[in-house]
Design an enzyme around this catalytic site. Structure first.
Site, PDB file in Angstrom:
ATOM      1  N   ASN A 129       0.862  -1.178   0.000  1.00 49.76           N
ATOM      2  CA  ASN A 129       0.000   0.000   0.000  1.00 49.76           C
ATOM      3  C   ASN A 129       0.902   1.232   0.000  1.00 49.76           C
ATOM      4  OD1 ASN A 129      -1.864   2.024   0.422  1.00 49.76           O
ATOM      5  ND2 ASN A 129      -2.332   1.453   2.535  1.00 49.76           N
ATOM      6  N   LYS A 140       0.050   4.259  -0.186  1.00 46.92           N
ATOM      7  CA  LYS A 140      -0.592   5.408   0.461  1.00 46.92           C
ATOM      8  C   LYS A 140      -0.417   6.661  -0.420  1.00 46.92           C
ATOM      9  CE  LYS A 140      -0.015   3.156   4.877  1.00 46.92           C
ATOM     10  NZ  LYS A 140       0.193   3.292   6.334  1.00 46.92           N
ATOM     11  N   HIS A 185      -9.329   1.079   5.274  1.00 52.31           N
ATOM     12  CA  HIS A 185      -8.039   1.250   5.944  1.00 52.31           C
ATOM     13  C   HIS A 185      -8.218   2.215   7.116  1.00 52.31           C
ATOM     14  CE1 HIS A 185      -3.854   2.389   6.660  1.00 52.31           C
ATOM     15  NE2 HIS A 185      -3.530   1.269   6.043  1.00 52.31           N
ATOM     16  N   GLU A 187      -6.609   4.642   8.099  1.00 53.41           N
ATOM     17  CA  GLU A 187      -6.423   6.050   7.767  1.00 53.41           C
ATOM     18  C   GLU A 187      -7.653   6.627   7.084  1.00 53.41           C
ATOM     19  OE1 GLU A 187      -1.721   5.071   7.537  1.00 53.41           O
ATOM     20  OE2 GLU A 187      -2.817   5.392   5.659  1.00 53.41           O
ATOM     21  N   GLU A 210      -4.708  -4.743  10.740  1.00 55.40           N
ATOM     22  CA  GLU A 210      -3.668  -3.749  10.931  1.00 55.40           C
ATOM     23  C   GLU A 210      -3.889  -3.012  12.250  1.00 55.40           C
ATOM     24  OE1 GLU A 210      -1.766  -2.326   6.881  1.00 55.40           O
ATOM     25  OE2 GLU A 210      -3.580  -1.215   7.341  1.00 55.40           O
ATOM     26  N   GLY A 248       3.364   2.393  10.770  1.00 54.31           N
ATOM     27  CA  GLY A 248       4.331   3.463  10.597  1.00 54.31           C
ATOM     28  C   GLY A 248       5.023   3.920  11.863  1.00 54.31           C
ATOM     29  N   SER A 250       4.063  -2.086  10.328  1.00 53.32           N
ATOM     30  CA  SER A 250       5.516  -2.127  10.501  1.00 53.32           C
ATOM     31  C   SER A 250       6.127  -3.460  10.072  1.00 53.32           C
ATOM     32  CB  SER A 250       5.895  -1.814  11.959  1.00 53.32           C
ATOM     33  OG  SER A 250       5.543  -0.491  12.285  1.00 53.32           O
TER      34      SER A 250
END
Length: 248
Positions: A10, A12, A95, A97, A165, A171, A210
């Site tokens: 991904n 992003k 996701h 985000e 996730e 991250g 990660s």
């Protein structure tokens, strides 16, 4: 039989046209007898560019999000049918985000997944808890609610993939222990098996958060982990191939 693994990248909101060179480089690093499927999900601006770069290789290409409607007055949005029309095979929905930055609910994620499947795409439905929810002992409650609310009732192992996730690991460099990953993936598998009977064992469950070459082999060996949804480490061919090679 365990599902065939998938390692998905991904990108992003990263990448310009010049970064297609990383996809071409990745294609040269992949062996002919890959033990997993490979997918890259770049920004919408790069879908055509990356499709061209991946042509003739084992790399599939997907979108990062889609609208729930096929078409209409939705400025700035892209439908699943448009993504499919370009030649893509997958799309990520739900996701963390998107859920956080755009307030997406489980119900909305479900309708997006349904739209993706209707368009002929495989929907990668993301679930995961925040740090506060993890620390509050609510991980399984949150993940269970998201799986129930976000995965369509008509989902099949061929049309839907579930990606776990943990939000606090995306991250940040923090990674759950193998035991923590095993607990959540085992829970998701049990939820899918209860809902979809025997087919529940065939859904691919990806881990994301990660993931990097140094920890990919141990994470991918955890029970009920059928691959990875990789963020930053998917941007560079050398790093991404290192994760893919966890299966070789």
């Amino acid at each position: 039989m365990a599902p065939r693994p998938l390692v998905a990248g991904n990108w992003k909101m990263n990448g310009l046209r010049a970064d297609a060179a990383e996809v071409r480089a990745l294609a040269t690093l992949l062996t002919d007898d890959l033990a997993c499927d490979v997918l890259i999900c770049p920004p919408a601006t790069l879908l055509t560019t990356i499709l061209d770069a991946a042509k003739g290789s084992a790399i599939a290409v997907g979108g990062q999000d889609c609208h729930a409607k096929v078409s209409g007055a939705h400025t700035g949005d892209i439908s699943a049918a448009m993504i499919k029309d370009l030649g893509c095979s997958h799309v990520i929905v739900g996701h963390s985000e998107r859920r956080t930055d755009h307030g997406e609910s489980d119900a909305l994620v479900r309708t997006k997944a349904e739209a993706a499947v209707a368009a002929g795409l495989v929907a990668i439905v993301c679930v995961g808890e925040t740090e506060a929810e993890r620390d509050g002992g609510k991980t399984l409650d949150v993940v269970g609610r998201q799986v129930l609310g976000s995965v369509p009732d008509a989902a099949t192992p061929a049309t839907v993939i579930v990606a776990y996730e943990p939000v606090w690991a995306i991250g940040t460099g923090r990674t759950p222990t193998e035991a923590e990953v095993a607990e959540v993936h085992g829970f998701i598998r049990a939820e899918l098996s209860q809902r979809f009977a025997a087919a529940g064992a065939e859904f691919r469950l990806l881990y994301g958060g990660s993931v990097k070459p140094s920890n990919a082999k141990s994470l991918m060996a955890v029970a009920n982990v059928d691959g990875a949804l990789v963020g930053g480490a998917s941007l560079k061919a050398v790093d991404f191939s290192g994760i893919i090679n966890a299966y070789n």
